[in-house]
Enzyme design. Structure first.
Site, PDB file in Angstrom:
ATOM      1  N   GLU A 104      28.836 -14.711 -15.532  1.00  0.00           N
ATOM      2  CA  GLU A 104      28.212 -15.922 -16.083  1.00  0.00           C
ATOM      3  C   GLU A 104      26.890 -16.233 -15.384  1.00  0.00           C
ATOM      4  O   GLU A 104      26.832 -16.365 -14.158  1.00  0.00           O
ATOM      5  CB  GLU A 104      29.169 -17.117 -15.978  1.00  0.00           C
ATOM      6  N   ASP A 150      38.385 -23.195 -20.496  1.00  0.00           N
ATOM      7  CA  ASP A 150      38.492 -24.585 -20.050  1.00  0.00           C
ATOM      8  C   ASP A 150      37.216 -25.357 -20.377  1.00  0.00           C
ATOM      9  O   ASP A 150      37.132 -26.565 -20.132  1.00  0.00           O
ATOM     10  CB  ASP A 150      38.892 -24.689 -18.565  1.00  0.00           C
ATOM     11  N   SER A 151      36.235 -24.670 -21.009  1.00  0.00           N
ATOM     12  CA  SER A 151      35.084 -25.371 -21.586  1.00  0.00           C
ATOM     13  C   SER A 151      35.565 -26.393 -22.609  1.00  0.00           C
ATOM     14  O   SER A 151      34.802 -27.289 -22.991  1.00  0.00           O
ATOM     15  CB  SER A 151      34.126 -24.369 -22.254  1.00  0.00           C
ATOM     16  N   GLU A 174      38.567 -17.888 -12.195  1.00  0.00           N
ATOM     17  CA  GLU A 174      37.230 -17.790 -11.604  1.00  0.00           C
ATOM     18  C   GLU A 174      37.309 -17.380 -10.137  1.00  0.00           C
ATOM     19  O   GLU A 174      38.123 -17.919  -9.383  1.00  0.00           O
ATOM     20  CB  GLU A 174      36.513 -19.148 -11.722  1.00  0.00           C
ATOM     21  N   ASP A 190      42.269 -19.673 -20.095  1.00  0.00           N
ATOM     22  CA  ASP A 190      41.792 -19.981 -18.743  1.00  0.00           C
ATOM     23  C   ASP A 190      42.847 -20.694 -17.909  1.00  0.00           C
ATOM     24  O   ASP A 190      43.491 -21.637 -18.386  1.00  0.00           O
ATOM     25  CB  ASP A 190      40.576 -20.922 -18.830  1.00  0.00           C
TER      26      ASP A 190
HETATM   27  O1  KIV Z   1      35.515 -21.845 -20.323  1.00  0.00           O
HETATM   28  C1  KIV Z   1      34.864 -21.015 -20.987  1.00  0.00           C
HETATM   29  O2  KIV Z   1      34.626 -21.184 -22.179  1.00  0.00           O
HETATM   30  C2  KIV Z   1      34.386 -19.829 -20.297  1.00  0.00           C
HETATM   31  C3  KIV Z   1      33.445 -18.916 -21.017  1.00  0.00           C
HETATM   32  C4  KIV Z   1      32.234 -19.567 -21.479  1.00  0.00           C
HETATM   33  C5  KIV Z   1      33.162 -17.682 -20.268  1.00  0.00           C
HETATM   34  O3  KIV Z   1      34.758 -19.585 -19.193  1.00  0.00           O
END
Ligand code: KIV
Length: 261
Positions: A176, A40-41, A109, A79
């Site tokens: 993380e 979700d980044s 998470e 995610d």
């Molecule tokens: O959302 C993401 O990209 C992540 C990773 C950086 C672990 O959760």
């Protein structure tokens, strides 16, 4: 999933990077990465949001579909965005949507607080990657991306979280921004692989946001990232070359004007 656990047993490192689109996923797959994460980044590095808390399930589904088309070999994890797994039933229903879009596993998470969600999704036949330490979906409450597991008390909580997600059935866990010594202890304490991001070198594997690794998001990069390319600079060069070549053609039609006789 079993292959990753066996890699841990053999001490072989696991590699994971993010992709949100077809070409990046395909390039990662061809390069031989083990795990591709539709993180979700994407909210920050693709959609221009301030953090991951604005990302929706529909956006994750859309990008998971695109990334899935690019993979032949790597494991595709997607995610679950914020508030899509508040209850075990929601977690299962929404994880199914990501699987329908092409994900082979989902990530969520939370540690002991989310063991029930992990268990429910695993029992529904969907593998889960857990994520503990700094939790980006809680960045607003936390007031920033802060190091976790620095004190013995914090380390103890993280060790308990790691044990809880393993017991709940997670096949791997992202650590993380966890203090390196705590990450090492967690890695030694559990049988499932730990995948670190900003958590030192003693995790079973490493994950990064691809945009950070290749310099494709030049306005911000976490301190722990060792950048391997400057793709933004290459793009800027190509854009400027195109602009200057096109403008260099001169005024359109000027050369075609009939000469007066
Ligand atoms: O959302 C993401 O990209 C992540 C990773 C950086 C672990 O959760």
């Amino acid at each position: 999933m079993e292959a990753l656990r066996e890699r841990k047993q053999r001490g072989e490192r696991i590699t994971a990077l993010t992709a949100y689109d077809y070409p990046t996923a395909r390039l990662l797959d061809e390069a031989g990465v083990d795990v591709v994460l539709v993180g979700d980044s994407l909210g920050m590095v693709v959609l221009g949001y301030q953090d991951t808390t604005e990302v929706t399930l529909q956006e994750m589904v859309h990008h998971t579909r695109a990334a899935a088309r690019g993979l032949q070999r790597a494991l595709l994890v997607a995610d679950l965005p914020i508030h899509t797994y508040d209850t075990p039933a929601e977690a299962v229903a929404n994880a199914r949507q990501l699987v329908a879009a092409g994900a082979q596993a989902v990530k969520l998470e939370g540690g002991a607080s989310h063991a029930a969600q992990i268990e429910a999704v695993v029992n529904a036949g969907i593998p889960v990657m857990a994520h503990i330490g700094m939790l980006p979906q809680s960045v607003r409450e936390e007031g920033g991306y802060k190091l976790k597991g620095r004190t013995p008390a914090e380390a103890e909580i993280l060790l308990r979280d790691a044990a809880a997600v393993e017991a709940a059935g997670a096949f791997a866990v992202v650590l993380e921004i966890v203090a390196a010594e705590t990450a090492r202890q967690i890695t030694a304490a559990i049988d499932i692989p730990t995948i670190g991001i900003g958590s030192g070198e003693q995790c079973d594997g490493q994950i990064l946001v691809t945009h950070d690794l290749i310099g494709l998001f030049p306005w911000f990069a976490p301190k722990f990232v060792r950048r391997e390319a400057d793709v933004a600079a290459e793009m800027r060069k190509a854009f400027e070359a195109f602009i200057s070549r096109t403008r260099g053609l001169g005024v359109r039609g000027a050369e075609a004007k009939p000469r007066a006789v």
